[in-house]
Design a protein around this motif. Structure first.
Motif, PDB file in Angstrom:
ATOM      1  N   ASN A 162     -13.100 -12.966  18.695  1.00 46.87           N
ATOM      2  CA  ASN A 162     -11.746 -12.452  18.597  1.00 46.87           C
ATOM      3  C   ASN A 162     -11.392 -12.072  17.161  1.00 46.87           C
ATOM      4  N   ASP A 163     -10.352 -11.275  17.041  1.00 48.35           N
ATOM      5  CA  ASP A 163      -9.759 -10.867  15.761  1.00 48.35           C
ATOM      6  C   ASP A 163     -10.791 -10.351  14.757  1.00 48.35           C
ATOM      7  N   ALA A 164     -11.565  -9.340  15.179  1.00 43.93           N
ATOM      8  CA  ALA A 164     -12.427  -8.648  14.220  1.00 43.93           C
ATOM      9  C   ALA A 164     -11.530  -8.032  13.147  1.00 43.93           C
ATOM     10  N   THR A 165     -11.850  -8.316  11.893  1.00 42.01           N
ATOM     11  CA  THR A 165     -10.944  -8.010  10.779  1.00 42.01           C
ATOM     12  C   THR A 165     -11.673  -7.271   9.667  1.00 42.01           C
ATOM     13  N   HIS A 166     -11.006  -6.282   9.107  1.00 41.68           N
ATOM     14  CA  HIS A 166     -11.508  -5.581   7.929  1.00 41.68           C
ATOM     15  C   HIS A 166     -10.812  -6.105   6.678  1.00 41.68           C
ATOM     16  N   LEU A 167     -11.565  -6.220   5.599  1.00 35.72           N
ATOM     17  CA  LEU A 167     -11.000  -6.384   4.270  1.00 35.72           C
ATOM     18  C   LEU A 167     -10.975  -5.003   3.629  1.00 35.72           C
ATOM     19  N   ARG A 168      -9.819  -4.597   3.136  1.00 36.45           N
ATOM     20  CA  ARG A 168      -9.665  -3.291   2.492  1.00 36.45           C
ATOM     21  C   ARG A 168      -9.126  -3.515   1.087  1.00 36.45           C
ATOM     22  N   ALA A 169      -9.503  -2.629   0.166  1.00 39.78           N
ATOM     23  CA  ALA A 169      -9.072  -2.817  -1.220  1.00 39.78           C
ATOM     24  C   ALA A 169      -9.125  -1.510  -1.991  1.00 39.78           C
ATOM     25  N   ALA A 170      -8.378  -1.478  -3.077  1.00 37.05           N
ATOM     26  CA  ALA A 170      -8.366  -0.323  -3.974  1.00 37.05           C
ATOM     27  C   ALA A 170      -7.898  -0.778  -5.353  1.00 37.05           C
ATOM     28  N   PRO A 171      -8.262  -0.033  -6.397  1.00 37.86           N
ATOM     29  CA  PRO A 171      -7.756  -0.365  -7.740  1.00 37.86           C
ATOM     30  C   PRO A 171      -6.236  -0.227  -7.787  1.00 37.86           C
ATOM     31  N   VAL A 172      -5.595  -1.132  -8.490  1.00 40.49           N
ATOM     32  CA  VAL A 172      -4.128  -1.082  -8.570  1.00 40.49           C
ATOM     33  C   VAL A 172      -3.655   0.182  -9.284  1.00 40.49           C
ATOM     34  N   TRP A 230      -7.294  -5.163  -8.757  1.00 39.77           N
ATOM     35  CA  TRP A 230      -7.476  -4.701  -7.384  1.00 39.77           C
ATOM     36  C   TRP A 230      -6.393  -5.267  -6.486  1.00 39.77           C
ATOM     37  N   LEU A 231      -6.007  -4.487  -5.483  1.00 39.79           N
ATOM     38  CA  LEU A 231      -5.130  -4.968  -4.423  1.00 39.79           C
ATOM     39  C   LEU A 231      -5.919  -4.928  -3.126  1.00 39.79           C
ATOM     40  N   ALA A 232      -5.918  -6.028  -2.405  1.00 41.65           N
ATOM     41  CA  ALA A 232      -6.700  -6.143  -1.170  1.00 41.65           C
ATOM     42  C   ALA A 232      -5.823  -6.660  -0.039  1.00 41.65           C
ATOM     43  N   VAL A 233      -6.237  -6.367   1.189  1.00 45.55           N
ATOM     44  CA  VAL A 233      -5.559  -6.853   2.391  1.00 45.55           C
ATOM     45  C   VAL A 233      -6.617  -7.183   3.437  1.00 45.55           C
ATOM     46  N   ALA A 234      -6.242  -8.038   4.380  1.00 48.56           N
ATOM     47  CA  ALA A 234      -7.051  -8.289   5.578  1.00 48.56           C
ATOM     48  C   ALA A 234      -6.270  -7.765   6.765  1.00 48.56           C
ATOM     49  N   VAL A 235      -6.898  -6.931   7.577  1.00 49.25           N
ATOM     50  CA  VAL A 235      -6.193  -6.316   8.706  1.00 49.25           C
ATOM     51  C   VAL A 235      -7.117  -6.306   9.915  1.00 49.25           C
ATOM     52  N   THR A 236      -6.595  -6.738  11.066  1.00 49.35           N
ATOM     53  CA  THR A 236      -7.414  -6.720  12.272  1.00 49.35           C
ATOM     54  C   THR A 236      -7.754  -5.283  12.643  1.00 49.35           C
ATOM     55  N   GLN A 237      -8.966  -5.101  13.121  1.00 50.33           N
ATOM     56  CA  GLN A 237      -9.415  -3.753  13.472  1.00 50.33           C
ATOM     57  C   GLN A 237      -8.597  -3.171  14.623  1.00 50.33           C
ATOM     58  N   ALA A 238      -7.985  -4.019  15.438  1.00 54.01           N
ATOM     59  CA  ALA A 238      -7.176  -3.542  16.549  1.00 54.01           C
ATOM     60  C   ALA A 238      -5.820  -3.002  16.109  1.00 54.01           C
ATOM     61  N   ASN A 239      -5.419  -3.301  14.892  1.00 57.33           N
ATOM     62  CA  ASN A 239      -4.113  -2.866  14.385  1.00 57.33           C
ATOM     63  C   ASN A 239      -4.245  -1.448  13.834  1.00 57.33           C
ATOM     64  N   ALA A 240      -4.182  -0.473  14.734  1.00 60.60           N
ATOM     65  CA  ALA A 240      -4.423   0.918  14.343  1.00 60.60           C
ATOM     66  C   ALA A 240      -3.378   1.429  13.368  1.00 60.60           C
ATOM     67  N   GLY A 241      -2.135   1.006  13.533  1.00 65.05           N
ATOM     68  CA  GLY A 241      -1.084   1.470  12.641  1.00 65.05           C
ATOM     69  C   GLY A 241      -1.310   1.019  11.207  1.00 65.05           C
ATOM     70  N   ALA A 242      -1.655  -0.256  11.040  1.00 63.84           N
ATOM     71  CA  ALA A 242      -1.929  -0.762   9.697  1.00 63.84           C
ATOM     72  C   ALA A 242      -3.183  -0.109   9.123  1.00 63.84           C
ATOM     73  N   GLY A 243      -4.196   0.078   9.967  1.00 61.11           N
ATOM     74  CA  GLY A 243      -5.400   0.745   9.489  1.00 61.11           C
ATOM     75  C   GLY A 243      -5.114   2.141   8.984  1.00 61.11           C
ATOM     76  N   ALA A 244      -4.239   2.849   9.682  1.00 63.54           N
ATOM     77  CA  ALA A 244      -3.878   4.200   9.239  1.00 63.54           C
ATOM     78  C   ALA A 244      -3.127   4.157   7.913  1.00 63.54           C
ATOM     79  N   LEU A 245      -2.251   3.165   7.754  1.00 64.10           N
ATOM     80  CA  LEU A 245      -1.534   3.024   6.481  1.00 64.10           C
ATOM     81  C   LEU A 245      -2.509   2.827   5.333  1.00 64.10           C
ATOM     82  N   TYR A 246      -3.453   1.909   5.491  1.00 63.23           N
ATOM     83  CA  TYR A 246      -4.373   1.609   4.393  1.00 63.23           C
ATOM     84  C   TYR A 246      -5.343   2.764   4.144  1.00 63.23           C
ATOM     85  N   THR A 247      -5.674   3.497   5.192  1.00 62.68           N
ATOM     86  CA  THR A 247      -6.484   4.690   4.984  1.00 62.68           C
ATOM     87  C   THR A 247      -5.712   5.724   4.171  1.00 62.68           C
ATOM     88  N   SER A 248      -4.431   5.889   4.495  1.00 63.06           N
ATOM     89  CA  SER A 248      -3.609   6.853   3.751  1.00 63.06           C
ATOM     90  C   SER A 248      -3.447   6.450   2.291  1.00 63.06           C
TER      91      SER A 248
END
Length: 241
Positions: A92-102, A209-227
């Motif tokens: 359950n809760d497959a999660t991505h760690l995402r990050a970018a330079p501040v 760096w700024l990082a977040v953990a987001v579940t892969q099922a959360n498409a809305g949050a994934g789109a935000l972090y991709t943007s």
């Protein structure tokens, strides 16, 4: 500015969202969550696989803490993942760690992200509406690095809060947790500006760096972090009974 390695992201995840206690047992680090959720209640190991006997020891220790057995599986642990699956553990809760330079985040507009600590009653109220109650606020209080809560404010109505989040640092990494945008404030760029405010705060407090953990099922949050151009830098999931 050097790019963190995979273990650095996980170290920051653990440090900025800590359990009540971490118990060493053979190859395991077993977290005592005190009701704070899966992330602070799971067992992890630095090795690729363990024996069935070692899994049984971890199961017994979990139960002695009043917790159901739970394991967090990280990259390279496919053998452990398969062993747990064979024992009847569900994924359950497959999660991505995402990050970018501040430095790549734009400055947040004036007073669109209001930083404060400890959390205001309004901040707690916003979190509580998204099932982030006292046990998870206690997790935030345990974080030992620099930290802040933030309230997002709507750009069209400056007197209205739009959401809340928590940010804490560990070395060069700041991690954002508990991001909540109120339902009637969504699709108004509130989350975007809250992320920018978090990155601006992180830079002011020595993080690269700024990082977040987001579940892969959360498409809305994934789109935000991709943007926001925050690529995936790591991943994990849980195995539980």
């Amino acid at each position: 500015m050097s790019t963190p390695q995979l273990q650095d992201w996980f170290d920051a995840l653990d440090a900025t969202w800590p359990g009540k206690a971490v118990h060493a047992l053979g190859p395991w680090r077993i977290r005592e969550g005190a009701g704070g959720g899966q992330r602070v209640s799971a067992a992890t190991t630095a090795v690729a696989d363990v024996s069935d006997a070692e899994i049984a020891e971890a199961e017994e220790f979990h139960r002695s803490l009043g917790q159901n057995p739970l394991f967090q599986i990280r990259p390279g642990q496919e053998a452990l993942d398969a062993r747990l699956a064979a024992r009847g553990y569900g994924k359950n809760d497959a999660t991505h760690l995402r990050a970018a330079p501040v430095t790549q985040f734009e400055p947040a507009p004036y007073l669109r992200s209001i930083m404060h600590w400890p959390p205001l009653a309004l901040t707690r109220e916003i979190w509580a509406g998204d099932h982030i109650g006292p046990e998870r606020v206690a997790v935030m209080e345990r974080a030992e690095g620099k930290k802040t809560a933030l309230i997002g404010r709507d750009g069209n109505d400056a007197d209205r809060a739009s959401g809340a989040a928590f940010v804490a640092t560990h070395g060069a990494i700041a991690m954002l947790h508990a991001l909540v945008v109120l339902p009637n404030m969504r699709r108004r760029r509130s989350a975007h500006y809250m992320m920018c405010g978090a990155a601006n705060w992180a830079q002011d407090n020595g993080a690269d760096w700024l990082a977040v953990a987001v579940t892969q099922a959360n498409a809305g949050a994934g789109a935000l972090y991709t943007s926001l151009k925050m690529p995936v830098v790591g991943e994990y999931h849980y195995r539980g009974l």
